[in-house]
Structure formats: structure tokens, C-alpha cells
Design an enzyme around this catalytic site. Structure first.
Site, short mmCIF file in Angstrom:
data_model
loop_
_atom_site.label_atom_id
_atom_site.label_comp_id
_atom_site.label_asym_id
_atom_site.label_seq_id
_atom_site.Cartn_x
_atom_site.Cartn_y
_atom_site.Cartn_z
N ASN A 53 -6.79 -1.28 -2.65
CA ASN A 53 -5.79 -1.89 -3.52
C ASN A 53 -6.44 -2.41 -4.81
OD1 ASN A 53 -3.34 -3.02 -4.28
ND2 ASN A 53 -3.58 -4.84 -3.02
N GLU A 69 -11.76 5.98 2.29
CA GLU A 69 -12.62 6.17 3.46
C GLU A 69 -11.87 7.10 4.41
OE1 GLU A 69 -15.24 2.06 3.73
OE2 GLU A 69 -13.20 1.98 4.50
N SER A 92 -6.77 -0.92 8.10
CA SER A 92 -8.03 -1.48 7.60
C SER A 92 -8.98 -1.78 8.75
CB SER A 92 -7.77 -2.81 6.88
OG SER A 92 -6.80 -2.67 5.90
N ASP A 137 10.90 3.26 5.07
CA ASP A 137 10.71 1.89 5.55
C ASP A 137 11.94 1.52 6.38
OD1 ASP A 137 8.67 -0.56 4.31
OD2 ASP A 137 10.40 -1.18 5.49
N HIS A 176 -8.27 5.49 4.51
CA HIS A 176 -8.23 4.09 4.07
C HIS A 176 -8.31 4.00 2.55
CE1 HIS A 176 -10.08 -0.17 4.17
NE2 HIS A 176 -8.79 -0.25 4.23
N ASN A 211 -15.60 -2.92 3.96
CA ASN A 211 -15.38 -4.28 4.46
C ASN A 211 -16.59 -4.78 5.26
OD1 ASN A 211 -12.91 -4.62 3.26
ND2 ASN A 211 -11.75 -3.84 5.00
N MET A 255 0.82 -1.21 0.00
CA MET A 255 0.00 0.00 0.00
C MET A 255 0.85 1.26 0.00
SD MET A 255 -2.99 -1.05 -0.34
CE MET A 255 -4.05 0.35 -0.06
N LYS A 273 2.18 0.34 14.95
CA LYS A 273 1.62 1.62 14.50
C LYS A 273 1.78 2.69 15.59
CE LYS A 273 -1.59 -0.32 11.10
NZ LYS A 273 -1.22 0.23 9.80
N GLU A 331 -0.27 -4.30 9.90
CA GLU A 331 -1.52 -4.10 10.63
C GLU A 331 -1.38 -4.57 12.09
OE1 GLU A 331 -3.83 -2.32 9.69
OE2 GLU A 331 -5.82 -3.05 10.17
N VAL A 368 2.28 0.82 7.71
CA VAL A 368 3.12 -0.31 8.15
C VAL A 368 2.20 -1.50 8.45
CG1 VAL A 368 4.83 1.30 9.07
CG2 VAL A 368 3.20 0.25 10.65
N1 LIG Z 1 -2.86 -4.80 1.22
C1 LIG Z 1 -4.06 -4.28 1.08
O1 LIG Z 1 -4.82 -4.65 0.16
C2 LIG Z 1 -4.54 -3.19 2.01
C3 LIG Z 1 -5.65 -2.42 1.65
C4 LIG Z 1 -6.03 -1.37 2.49
C5 LIG Z 1 -5.33 -1.13 3.66
N2 LIG Z 1 -4.27 -1.92 3.99
C6 LIG Z 1 -3.54 -1.58 5.23
O2 LIG Z 1 -2.34 -0.92 4.87
C7 LIG Z 1 -1.31 -1.20 5.83
C8 LIG Z 1 -0.10 -1.78 5.12
O3 LIG Z 1 -0.48 -2.97 4.47
P1 LIG Z 1 0.41 -3.59 3.30
O4 LIG Z 1 -0.40 -4.68 2.69
O5 LIG Z 1 0.95 -2.51 2.45
O6 LIG Z 1 1.60 -4.24 4.17
P2 LIG Z 1 3.01 -4.78 3.67
O7 LIG Z 1 3.36 -5.90 4.57
O8 LIG Z 1 3.02 -4.99 2.20
O9 LIG Z 1 4.00 -3.55 3.98
C9 LIG Z 1 4.29 -3.08 5.26
C10 LIG Z 1 5.64 -2.39 5.21
O10 LIG Z 1 5.85 -1.69 6.43
C11 LIG Z 1 7.21 -1.78 6.77
N3 LIG Z 1 7.34 -1.49 8.20
C12 LIG Z 1 7.01 -2.27 9.26
N4 LIG Z 1 7.25 -1.61 10.41
C13 LIG Z 1 7.72 -0.40 10.07
C14 LIG Z 1 8.15 0.76 10.81
N5 LIG Z 1 8.10 0.77 12.14
N6 LIG Z 1 8.57 1.83 10.13
C15 LIG Z 1 8.64 1.86 8.77
N7 LIG Z 1 8.25 0.79 8.03
C16 LIG Z 1 7.79 -0.31 8.67
C17 LIG Z 1 7.59 -3.19 6.37
O11 LIG Z 1 9.00 -3.33 6.23
C18 LIG Z 1 6.83 -3.35 5.06
O12 LIG Z 1 7.61 -2.95 3.95
C19 LIG Z 1 -1.95 -2.12 6.87
O13 LIG Z 1 -2.42 -1.36 7.93
C20 LIG Z 1 -3.11 -2.75 6.09
O14 LIG Z 1 -4.15 -3.16 6.94
C21 LIG Z 1 -3.84 -2.93 3.20
#
Ligand SMILES: NC(=O)c1ccc[n+]([C@@H]2O[C@H](COP(=O)([O-])OP(=O)(O)OC[C@H]3O[C@@H](n4cnc5c(N)ncnc54)[C@H](O)[C@@H]3O)[C@@H](O)[C@H]2O)c1
Length: 403
Positions: A143, A152, A119, A33, A140, A190, A14, A97, A92, A90
Site C-alpha cells: 500500500n 511478494e 499479509s 464485495d 502480496h 514485514n 487493497m 478467507k 485478514e 477481504v
Molecule cells: N491495508 C494494507 O496496507 C494491506 C497491505 C497488504 C496486504 N493487506 C491485506 O489485504 C487484505 C485486505 O486488507 P484491506 O486493508 O484492504 O481491508 P479492508 O478492511 O479495507 O477491506 C476488506 C473488504 O473486504 C470486504 N469483505 C469482507 N468479507 C468479504 C467476503 N466474504 N466477500 C467479499 N468481500 C468481503 C469488506 O466489506 C471490505 O470492503 C487483508 O488480507 C490484509 O492483510 C493489507
């Protein structure tokens, strides 16, 4: 607020796409990151999205390279003293967070808005570790971010109206459709989508129809893809997680279909693992039938009927419950489902669709399903109230909307 510089924390699926969307609006953005490799991959994702836009002739090469250069990578918070807006994406996990929010609160100037792409987690709980809970908010995205218009916008308990309007304006600047949603489990999309997907899964395990038949039926209704194709795309493991959160909040009406948990147990996570409800390796699927047989034996529920309404009624009913609870306006609930799930635009969204069917018909169908399949179909009290007062939808010129 005019956002001149933005930051995104977490360069995963994301984060990278959100950074791309921000740069496309001409705003310089730092993609941070803790994993060097993920920063690299995140910047690569940004580059690829632009490249594909150029290939599709949606953008000029020069413009694309200029915009690509607006995104820079980082592994610390240096430079965050200049940010107007930071979006956290980062893992979930609340602890992770909260760590990020507390670090951001220390390095960002007082004006900076801190948003989270969570999410499911509480925005207010993240805000509570900062000294600026008025400027903490949920944003929010969906993807893939470049294709999905919906954002949202979720104020926490302390979020100020100014922060809400700044984030709405910023989302619009990114070319998105922001919808204001009350903080609560599953927000809107959702919360309304999961009961629909779960009902398809129940129909499957009860032998009502095959995944392909149900997918075809929902596509014929106008959905961009069927529920099982969508489940496999989202990831059955993710769908299970969301279901459990919704169950925890709303109880038995959100009970998860056994087949979803069984698929997760069998490591059939969907497209990403090569197997979910469907198999993606071209081989014949013999295991699914075994899983379904086992569930039928355990539950003793078999031979129920499938009709598109069986799935749609639950979405409509949950939308009515959301309206009752003030989660969002009727117009925004519909817009969220059209822009966030591809609910057919010509039908206007679940509440407009209910008005077209007739709210008296929706009510009596929910009552019939409730008697047949269980209380998850129990009609939202607002429906009885509206029908009793002659709000029948299109045919009486007033329903969820006036005509
Ligand atoms: N994947 C989806 O379809 C989707 C859709 C909507 C919302 N979300 C939300 O978006 C957020 C991220 O999801 P994602 O799928 O992109 O996750 P992901 O696992 O692909 O990426 C998370 C990234 O965060 C990095 N990270 C972890 N801790 C960190 C920190 N303290 N500082 C900096 N970077 C850090 C990790 O190294 C990783 O690259 C979550 O809260 C998820 O619920 C995801």
C-alpha cells in the site's frame, strides 16, 4: 496463461487499488464485495486514482475513462465462470478467507488461478479448502499499490511451478516487480522491517534519542522516511499485530517494544487516529513523555545509545537468517527491501550494504550489541561461517554477492 479477465474479492483499501492496477494493464476486472457501499467506494477509489494520473499528466483523459470502465462492481459471484485469475483481498481472517476460497473454487472454471493478498495467514491453509491447491498462491501487494512496485509471490505447499510463473508474468504485466518468497510468517518485507521499527521503538523508550532525531538520522542514511513516521503511517495497531505474529513464530528476538503496545492501549494508532508516536493536531504532546516514564520505571532500562546501525544491524541479521532458511535469494531479499520499503537504492539493500561495511565488522558489531542490549542481536550462524571462510564482502571481493 494470458489473463483476459480477472476478479478481485473485497473492495476495501487493497482490493480497489489492485483492481485499478489490473485495469491499467488493459484487463477487464470485476470488483466484488458483500457491502454495497464498499463496492461504490471501491469504484470511486479507482476513478480517483485515474483522475489523479490525468491531473499529473501521466495519462490522457480518454485513456483514463476507457480504463476506468474496465472495472465493474459486483455483489455476488455471477460472471466468475469466465475468470482466469481472481485475487482475494477481504479481511485478514482465516475463516472469512476460507469461505471465499471455497465459494470461488465452486464457481470458477478449472483453469482459474486463485491468489490471496494476505499479509500473514497461511496460503496452504486457504488452498486446503479448494480442489485446486496447485493453483492457489499468495500475491502480496503493498500500500499504496499504484506507487509500490513490489509484489511478494508466495507459493503454498502444493502450488505448481506453472502457477508461480503465471503469477510472476501477470505481476510484470501490471508493471510490478515480483519476488518469489517462501511461505512463512511476515514473508520478507514485514519480517525484515519489523525488527528495525521495533528497535527504534526500544531506543525511544530507553531514552536513547527523540523520535524526531531518529527519524532524521534514518533519512540521512537514505530511507524515504524515518521509522516513527513510518510506524504512524502503517498504524501502530497494525504494527503490533504483525509483531505478535512474528513473536509467535520466531520467539524472543521479535519481542515487541512496550511503547508500541502502550500507544495502542492509549488509542494512539498513528496518523489515522490523529495521534501515534507523533501528534497531528499541532498541539503539544505531554502524554508521550508520561508513557515513556512509566515504561522506564517498569523495565529499569534507560540510557542506551542510538546509532543508525543499531536498527540496520537487525535488518541485516534477519536478512541473513532468511538467506540461511532459503526464504529468498540474496538478490531478491535486497530487491524486496529496496522496492518494498525504500531502502536506499544506491546502497543496494541490506545484504549489499553489509558487504560494503564488511561482514567481519557486521559480525563483531552484532556481537557487541548482543552483549550490551541482548540476544536479539545474536549473529546469524551464516555470518560466522562466511567470515571464517574469508567472505568479508566488498573488500575481499566476495560476501553475500561476488564483486
Ligand atoms: N491495508 C494494507 O496496507 C494491506 C497491505 C497488504 C496486504 N493487506 C491485506 O489485504 C487484505 C485486505 O486488507 P484491506 O486493508 O484492504 O481491508 P479492508 O478492511 O479495507 O477491506 C476488506 C473488504 O473486504 C470486504 N469483505 C469482507 N468479507 C468479504 C467476503 N466474504 N466477500 C467479499 N468481500 C468481503 C469488506 O466489506 C471490505 O470492503 C487483508 O488480507 C490484509 O492483510 C493489507
Amino acid at each position: 496463461m494470458n489473463v483476459k479477465k480477472a476478479g478481485v474479492i473485497g473492495a476495501g483499501t487493497m482490493g480497489a487499488q489492485i483492481a485499478q492496477a489490473i485495469s491499467q494493464a488493459g484487463v477487464p476486472v470485476v470488483l466484488m464485495d458483500i457491502q454495497e457501499e464498499n463496492v461504490r467506494l471501491g469504484l470511486e477509489t479507482v476513478r480517483k486514482i485515474y483522475q489523479s494520473r490525468v491531473q499529473k499528466r501521466k495519462m490522457k483523459e480518454a485513456d483514463a475513462s476507457q480504463k476506468t470502465a474496465l472495472v465493474t462492481g459486483a455483489m455476488d459471484y455471477e460472471g466468475f465462470g469466465e475468470m482466469d485469475m481472481v485475487i482475494e483481498a477481504v479481511f485478514e481472517e482465516m475463516d472469512e478467507k476460507r469461505k471465499v476460497f471455497s465459494a470461488l473454487d465452486a464457481v470458477c472454471p478449472p483453469r482459474t488461478i486463485l491468489a490471496t493478498n494476505t499479509s500473514s495467514l497461511s496460503i496452504s491453509a486457504m488452498a486446503s479448502v479448494t480442489r485446486r491447491s496447485k493453483q492457489v498462491i499468495g500475491m502480496h501487494f503493498f500500500n499504496p499499490v499504484y506507487a509500490m512496485k513490489l509484489v511478494e509471490v508466495i507459493p503454498g505447499l502444493d502450488t505448481s511451478p506453472q502457477t508461480v510463473s503465471d503469477v510472476v508474468a501477470f505481476s510484470e504485466r501490471l508493471g510490478k516487480t515480483p519476488i518469489r518468497v517462501q511461505e512463512g510468517p511476515g514473508f520478507v518485507v514485514n519480517r525484515l522491517l519489523m525488527p528495525y521499527l521495533n528497535e527504534a521503538a526500544l531506543a525511544l523508550q530507553e531514552g536513547a534519542a527523540s523520535p524526531k532525531e531518529m527519524d532524521e538520522a534514518m533519512k540521512a542514511f537514505g530511507m524515504p522516511m524515518g521509522p516513527f513516521t513510518l510506524l504512524d503511517m502503517i498504524g501502530i495497531d497494525i504494527a503490533e499485530k504483525v509483531s505478535l505474529i512474528l513473536y509467535d513464530a520466531f520467539g524472543p528476538r521479535m519481542s515487541i517494544a512496550a511503547v508500541l503496545s502502550e500507544l495502542v492501549r492509549a488509542k494512539r494508532f498513528g496518523k489515522k487516529s490523529g495521534e501515534g508516536v507523533y501528534r497531528y493536531d499541532g498541539e503539544k504532546d505531554e502524554r508521550l513523555a508520561g508513557i515513556l516514564q512509566k515504561i522506564r520505571k517498569e523495565t529499569g532500562i534507560v540510557g542506551t545509545q542510538f546509532a543508525p546501525e543499531r536498527l540496520l544491524l537487525l535488518m541485516i541479521n534477519e536478512a541473513a537468517i532468511c538467506l540461511q532458511e532459503g526464504v529468498a535469494t540474496a538478490g531478491d531479499l535486497d530487491l524486496a527491501m529496496v522496492t518494498g520499503t525504500g531502502f536506499p537504492q544506491e546502497k543496494g539493500g541490506p545484504l549489499h550494504y553489509a558487504d560494503q561495511i564488511g561482514l567481519d565488522v557486521v559480525l563483531s558489531e552484532l556481537q557487541r550489541y548482543s552483549a550490551e542490549l541482548g540476544p536479539r542481536f545474536w549473529p546469524a550462524p551464516i555470518l560466522k561461517r562466511m567470515v571464517g571462510a574469508g567472505y568479508l564482502g566488498l573488500k575481499s571481493k566476495r560476501g553475500f554477492f561476488s564483486y
